[in-house]
Design an enzyme around this catalytic site. Structure first.
Site, PDB file in Angstrom:
ATOM      1  N   ASP A  14       0.808  -1.219   0.000  1.00  0.00           N
ATOM      2  CA  ASP A  14       0.000   0.000   0.000  1.00  0.00           C
ATOM      3  C   ASP A  14       0.845   1.275   0.000  1.00  0.00           C
ATOM      4  OD1 ASP A  14      -2.366  -1.343  -0.176  1.00  0.00           O
ATOM      5  OD2 ASP A  14      -2.838  -1.230   1.963  1.00  0.00           O
ATOM      6  N   ARG A  94       2.012   4.551  17.301  1.00  0.00           N
ATOM      7  CA  ARG A  94       1.435   5.513  16.350  1.00  0.00           C
ATOM      8  C   ARG A  94       1.710   6.967  16.688  1.00  0.00           C
ATOM      9  NH1 ARG A  94       1.985   2.021  12.636  1.00  0.00           N
ATOM     10  NH2 ARG A  94       0.294   0.533  12.323  1.00  0.00           N
ATOM     11  N   ASP A 123      -5.742   2.969  13.249  1.00  0.00           N
ATOM     12  CA  ASP A 123      -4.477   3.658  13.038  1.00  0.00           C
ATOM     13  C   ASP A 123      -4.620   5.003  12.322  1.00  0.00           C
ATOM     14  OD1 ASP A 123      -2.933   1.852  14.445  1.00  0.00           O
ATOM     15  OD2 ASP A 123      -2.750   0.510  12.723  1.00  0.00           O
ATOM     16  N   SER A 174      -2.219  -9.498   7.736  1.00  0.00           N
ATOM     17  CA  SER A 174      -1.689  -8.152   7.889  1.00  0.00           C
ATOM     18  C   SER A 174      -0.945  -8.134   9.217  1.00  0.00           C
ATOM     19  CB  SER A 174      -2.844  -7.146   7.902  1.00  0.00           C
ATOM     20  OG  SER A 174      -2.407  -5.947   8.508  1.00  0.00           O
TER      21      SER A 174
HETATM   22  N1  ARG Z   1      -5.926  -3.911  16.437  1.00  0.00           N
HETATM   23  C1  ARG Z   1      -4.672  -3.364  16.846  1.00  0.00           C
HETATM   24  C2  ARG Z   1      -4.802  -1.919  17.231  1.00  0.00           C
HETATM   25  O1  ARG Z   1      -5.723  -1.281  16.818  1.00  0.00           O
HETATM   26  C3  ARG Z   1      -3.592  -3.573  15.818  1.00  0.00           C
HETATM   27  C4  ARG Z   1      -3.813  -2.899  14.501  1.00  0.00           C
HETATM   28  C5  ARG Z   1      -2.772  -3.202  13.443  1.00  0.00           C
HETATM   29  N2  ARG Z   1      -2.755  -4.602  13.133  1.00  0.00           N
HETATM   30  C6  ARG Z   1      -2.288  -5.172  12.012  1.00  0.00           C
HETATM   31  N3  ARG Z   1      -2.306  -6.439  11.976  1.00  0.00           N
HETATM   32  N4  ARG Z   1      -1.828  -4.489  11.009  1.00  0.00           N
HETATM   33  O2  ARG Z   1      -3.988  -1.384  17.930  1.00  0.00           O
END
Ligand code: ARG
Length: 411
Positions: A14, A94, A123, A174
Site C-alpha cells: 500500500d 502511532r 491507526d 496483515s
Molecule cells: N488492532 C490493533 C490496534 O488497533 C492492531 C492494529 C494493526 N494490526 C495489524 N495487523 N496491522 O492497535
C-alpha cells in the site's frame, strides 16, 4: 509552493503504491519516512525500495529507544492494557511515528503528511489526531482511504508501474510489529471460530513445544521502570529484547482477542507480546506489595482511562499528560524485584521483594511473632456490621424459616 509530501513508509504494497499514486493523482513529490520502532524489516532495503518506486527522498529514523522510554515505560507504569488483554504495541507506536512525521514535514517544508491506513481501522485515527495535536495546520492525505481499489486492483496498479509486489503465497495476513509486540489480522483469522494456524506466530513457541524445564527470571524495577534482569543492569531496549526472547521461547505472550475498534467494528486479532505480558505481570505484583489499598483501587480507574486514551489515539492531549503525572506520582516507591517463572505458556509470579513493601510479616503471620491484636477485631466488626444488623432488624429481607425473600413490607 512546495509540492512535497511526507509519507509514513513501511515498504509494503500500500505505501509503495501510494508513492506513485500521490504523484499521479496530485502531482506530489514524496519524501518517504520509515520509522524503526523495532520491526524485523531491513530498513536500508526499505529505504532503497522507496527511492526505486519514485520517492524523491527516503529517510530512516531509529526511534527504538525513544519508543521504550517515552511511550512503552509510561504505559507500563500505568498498567495500560486494552480490554484487559491487549498490551497495545501498535497503538503505542502511532503517536511517536506521527511526531516524527510532523518533525520531518516541518523541516522539509512539506505541504502535507500522508499515511497508508485504510478507512476502517484505528491507526488512521491515531495518526491524524496526533498530527492535529502537534501540527494543527498541516494537511493530511490518506491515499488508501481515497483510492477505492481492492487488494487485487492495488496489485494490478503496482504491476502497471513496475512496483515490486511482495508475493508471499499463503500469507494473507496483515502484520504490524515493534518491540512491544506483534499484531496479526486478516486471512483465516477473520473467522473467530478458527484456531490460529501455527504460521501466524513468529515470536513465541507453542506452549506444547516449549521446554519442559521452566525458566526463572528476576526483574528489578526502580520507580515502576524495569532496570535489571537477573541482577544485571540493562537499558530498557536490551531488557525488552531479552524478555521477548526468553518468554517467547517458553510460549508466553500469545493473545487471541476480539476487540472493539474505535470505529465501531469488532475485529479479531492475534497478538504476540512476550516481554509486555511478563513485564506487566511483574509490575502489577510489585504494585500489589508497595501501594496501599486505596491507591491501588484508584489507580485501577486511571489504568482504565489511560488504556482507552492510548487505544483511541489521544496520546498528545492535556488529559493524558495530567494522568501521566498522577501515574508517575504513584510509582515513587514501586521499586524492588519480582521473580517470574515461565513455563509452557504461563507467566507466574513466584516471588517479590521491595525495600518499600507494605507487607508486614508481624501482622500477617499465623506463627510466633504475631503482633496483630485479635481482640480488637470484635469491636471493629460490631461497628462495621452495625448498619447491616440494624436494617435486618427493622427491614428484614429474608425469612429464615422459609428461606424466601421478603417482598419488602418487612413482614
Ligand atoms: N488492532 C490493533 C490496534 O488497533 C492492531 C492494529 C494493526 N494490526 C495489524 N495487523 N496491522 O492497535
Amino acid at each position: 509552493m512546495s509540492n512535497k509530501v511526507v509519507l509514513a513508509y513501511s515498504g509494503g504494497l500500500d505505501t509503495s503504491v501510494a508513492i506513485r499514486w500521490l504523484k499521479e493523482t496530485y502531482g506530489y513529490n514524496v519524501i518517504a519516512v520509515t520509522i524503526d520502532v523495532g520491526s524485523e524489516k531491513d530498513s536500508s532495503a526499505v529505504k532503497e525500495k522507496a527511492l526505486q518506486v519514485g520517492a524523491i527522498k527516503a529517510i530512516v529514523v531509529d526511534a527504538k529507544k525513544t519508543f521504550v522510554n517515552d511511550y512503552i515505560f509510561p504505559a507500563l507504569k500505568a498498567g495500560a492494557i486494552y480490554e484487559n488483554i491487549y498490551p497495545m504495541a501498535t497503538s503505542l507506536a502511532r503517536p511517536l511515528i506521527a511526531k516524527i512525521l510532523t518533525e520531518v514535514a516541518l523541516k522539509e517544508e512539506a505541504i502535507a503528511i500522508a499515511h497508508g491506513c485504510t478507512g476502517k481501522g484505528n491507526d488512521q485515527v491515531r495518526f491524524e489526531v496526533a498530527i492535529n495535536a502537534l501540527a494543527p495546520k498541516v494537511k493530511i492525505v490518506a491515499p488508501a482511504r481515497e483510492w477505492g481499489m481492492t487488494r487485487e486492483e492495488t496489485i494490478q496498479y503496482a504491476e502497471k508501474y513496475s512496483i515490486p509486489v511482495p508475493v508471499k503465497s499463503g500469507h494473507a495476513y496483515s502484520v504490524d510489529e515493534n518491540i512491544w509486540g506483534r499484531s496479526v489480522e486478516c486471512g483465516v483469522l477473520e473467522d473467530p471460530w478458527i484456531e490460529p494456524p501455527a504460521e501466524v506466530y513468529a515470536w513465541t513457541k507453542s506452549p506444547a513445544e516449549a521446554p519442559d524445564q521452566p525458566a526463572y527470571c528476576e526483574i528489578t524495577f526502580e520507580k515502576g521502570v524495569p532496570v535489571a534482569l537477573d541482577g544485571k543492569a540493562m537499558d530498557g531496549l536490551e531488557l525488552i529484547n531479552a524478555l521477548n526472547e526468553l518468554a517467547g521461547l517458553h510460549g508466553v505472550g500469545r493473545i487471541d482477542h476480539v476487540e472493539n475498534r474505535l470505529v465501531g467494528i469488532k475485529s479479531r486479532e492475534i497478538y504476540e507480546a512476550p516481554a509486555a505480558v511478563t513485564l506487566l505481570t511483574a509490575h502489577q505484583a510489585l504494585e500489589d506489595m508497595t501501594l496501599a489499598k486505596d491507591q491501588a483501587r484508584f489507580k485501577l480507574k486511571v489504568t482504565h482511562e489511560f488504556s482507552d486514551i492510548i487505544y483511541n489515539g489521544l496520546w498528545f492531549t492535556a488529559n493524558r499528560l495530567d494522568l501521566s503525572a498522577y501515574v508517575d506520582s504513584t510509582q515513587r516507591l514501586v521499586s524492588g524485584t519480582v521473580r517470574i517463572k515461565l513455563s509452557k505458556g504461563n507467566c507466574i509470579v513466584v516471588g517479590r521483594k521491595s525495600p518499600h513493601s507494605l507487607y508486614a510479616h508481624n501482622l500477617a503471620t499465623y506463627e510466633k511473632g504475631d503482633q496483630f491484636d485479635q481482640s480488637s477485631a470484635a469491636g471493629f466488626i460490631y461497628i462495621f456490621g452495625l448498619p447491616v444488623k440494624t436494617q435486618a432488624t427493622l427491614q428484614p429481607l429474608y425469612d429464615m424459616t422459609t428461606e424466601k425473600q421478603d417482598k419488602g413490607n418487612g413482614k
